[in-house]
Design a protein around this motif. Structure first.
Motif, short mmCIF file in Angstrom:
data_model
loop_
_atom_site.label_atom_id
_atom_site.label_comp_id
_atom_site.label_asym_id
_atom_site.label_seq_id
_atom_site.Cartn_x
_atom_site.Cartn_y
_atom_site.Cartn_z
N LEU A 266 -7.22 -2.20 1.40
CA LEU A 266 -6.93 -0.79 1.68
C LEU A 266 -5.79 -0.28 0.80
O LEU A 266 -5.80 0.87 0.37
CB LEU A 266 -6.59 -0.62 3.16
N TYR B 10 0.32 3.52 1.72
CA TYR B 10 0.00 2.74 2.92
C TYR B 10 1.23 2.62 3.82
O TYR B 10 1.15 2.84 5.03
CB TYR B 10 -0.50 1.35 2.52
N TRP C 248 -7.21 -10.61 7.98
CA TRP C 248 -6.65 -9.28 8.13
C TRP C 248 -5.68 -8.93 7.01
O TRP C 248 -5.58 -7.77 6.61
CB TRP C 248 -5.99 -9.15 9.50
N HIS D 203 -9.65 3.24 6.44
CA HIS D 203 -10.77 3.29 5.51
C HIS D 203 -11.52 4.62 5.63
O HIS D 203 -11.90 5.24 4.62
CB HIS D 203 -11.72 2.13 5.78
N ARG E 238 -7.89 -7.79 4.26
CA ARG E 238 -8.39 -6.43 4.53
C ARG E 238 -7.31 -5.38 4.25
O ARG E 238 -7.59 -4.33 3.66
CB ARG E 238 -8.84 -6.35 5.99
N MET E 239 -6.08 -5.66 4.66
CA MET E 239 -4.99 -4.74 4.40
C MET E 239 -4.78 -4.56 2.90
O MET E 239 -4.59 -3.44 2.41
CB MET E 239 -3.70 -5.25 5.04
N THR F 179 -7.71 -0.13 13.55
CA THR F 179 -6.72 0.43 12.63
C THR F 179 -7.25 0.48 11.20
O THR F 179 -7.18 1.52 10.52
CB THR F 179 -5.42 -0.40 12.67
N PHE F 180 -7.79 -0.64 10.73
CA PHE F 180 -8.25 -0.69 9.35
C PHE F 180 -9.47 0.21 9.13
O PHE F 180 -9.64 0.79 8.06
CB PHE F 180 -8.56 -2.13 8.94
N ASN G 10 1.71 4.02 7.65
CA ASN G 10 1.90 3.00 8.67
C ASN G 10 3.21 3.17 9.41
O ASN G 10 3.28 3.03 10.63
CB ASN G 10 1.82 1.61 8.02
N GLU H 214 -9.29 -4.20 13.70
CA GLU H 214 -10.51 -3.57 13.18
C GLU H 214 -10.44 -2.06 13.35
O GLU H 214 -10.82 -1.30 12.44
CB GLU H 214 -11.73 -4.14 13.91
#
Length: 412
Positions: free
Chosen positions: A346, A376, A339, A287, A342-343, A282-283, A380, A280
């Motif tokens: 993004l 991304y 997750w 965001h 969610r990735m 990291t994302f 990362n 949470e």
């Protein structure tokens, strides 16, 4: 008669064939469940052998994992070597390499080739296997660097060349995570578009790489402070990146913070809750960087430069790192879909920023979705850059690593 050369040859062939089947099954299971989440019994069940029979080929699971990593690394080395031998220019070499590499994944998708082992658990290897695998990994790194050593490559500092190679290697690892979103018939086009972005960048014309400061994002990061919760999140994120989900034990997290296990459970319900909060964190940071760029920066090029630069700078800072994509594969399967979704959101958000840039004329016509994945991946993978070059001077590291993504690997 039983000791004849013909019999020995058949036995050797059968041994090799069975060993290959075990490696293929293990790579598939390791990709699904992580190395620590897979047992020799699981592998044996895949190939119809008892655990004791598997041990005849690989004494320990760690021996098997190392062999799988070496097999994948050797495949990438052969692919890079073929590209370097067949082409003269860096542009043609990189395109040929990516075409061949994506073709490998097409063969994997059709079942005509066994899976390559993801690099997700590479850092979790321990001695004596770590030294052998990392030595081979360095050979792979050098073979990919060789793609750039051609007459059409501008003269750059050694540090810049290493950083550009790390960018390519990071893209190679990331392809496995997203390539199956595409139709098999489109794989060659994906490789061509990927090569186009990497060689010539994203900007329309000779645009300058001058990422804007995202003050609202910096303010948000500063507001997190140095609370106990933040320190637990930082420690857990670092250890998950280094050792994987299962390797980042409560004991290791506690030891990194010099606290007792009792203190750990005073601040956290359990490890799963802490790991979920790491994702949470990291994302949310990704965001927030995207939102700061979208809300305060006028064009798509500057938004993309600003967001990726802000996240990369965070990775280099004492408050870093962000959780690596690789951590997802070793997560317990019930936790994983949330997750991953969610990735993907993004990544699509980065793609939207690229679409804005194409629409406003600041970015050239490129595949926005692939570009979003590259944005991304670059931010990362910055967490790993310190293994190859110094990141103490954040501005210099950003120029060596982030700038080439935007201006092109084959540009000064």
């Amino acid at each position: 008669m039983n000791g004849s050369p013909a019999v020995a040859a058949r036995q050797t062939r059968r041994f090799g064939e069975k060993r290959t089947l075990i490696l293929e099954a293990a790579a598939r299971l390791f990709n699904q469940h992580g190395v620590r989440g897979t047992t020799l019994t699981d592998v044996g069940a895949e190939v119809g052998l008892l655990t004791n029979s598997i041990s005849y080929y690989f004494r320990k699971k760690e021996d098997l994992a190392a062999a799988c990593f070496l097999r994948t690394i050797e495949t990438i080395i052969r692919t890079a070597t073929v590209a370097a031998d067949q082409e003269i220019t860096a542009r043609a070499r990189l395109r040929r390499f990516l075409t061949l590499y994506v073709q490998l994944h097409a063969e994997i998708a059709t079942g005509s080739r066994a899976e390559l082992l993801s690099s997700n658990d590479l850092r979790a290897l321990e001695e004596p296997h770590a030294s052998a695998v990392f030595a081979s990994y360095v050979d792979m790194f050098r073979s990919i660097r060789q793609l750039l050593l051609a007459n059409d490559m501008p003269e750059v500092e050694r540090t810049d060349l290493i950083a550009r190679t790390h960018l390519i290697v990071s893209v190679v690892h990331s392809v496995q995570n997203w390539i199956r979103r595409y139709d098999l018939a489109d794989y060659p086009r994906v490789a061509a578009r990927l090569a186009d972005i990497l060689t010539d960048g994203m900007g329309e014309g000779a645009r300058d790489f001058s990422p804007p400061e995202l003050l609202s994002f910096q303010k948000h990061v500063s507001s997190e402070g140095d609370s106990s919760r933040e320190r637990f999140l930082q420690a857990a994120t670092f250890l998950i990146n280094e050792h994987g989900y299962r390797g980042a034990s409560v004991e290791k997290i506690s030891a990194r913070l010099s606290v007792t296990k009792g203190s750990f459970y005073h601040h956290n319900e359990d490890k799963d809750e802490l790991v979920a909060d790491c994702f949470e964190r990291t994302f949310s940071l990704i965001h927030d960087a995207q939102s700061a760029a979208i809300d305060t920066v006028p064009d798509g090029w500057s938004r993309a430069c600003g967001a990726v630069s802000a996240l990369t700078r965070f990775q280099f800072s004492p408050r870093g790192p962000l959780l690596r994509i690789a951590a997802l594969s070793a997560m317990p399967e019930p936790m994983r879909p949330k997750w991953v979704a969610r990735m993907n959101q993004l990544m699509e958000r980065f793609a939207g920023i690229v679409s804005d840039g194409i629409a406003d004329g600041s970015m050239r016509p490129i595949d926005a979705r692939i570009a979003g994945q590259l944005l991304y991946t670059t931010s990362n993978s910055a967490a790993e850059l310190h293994r190859w070059i110094s990141t103490e001077d954040a501005d210099a590291a950003m120029k060596s690593y982030v700038r080439p993504l935007f201006t092109g690997l084959l540009h000064p």
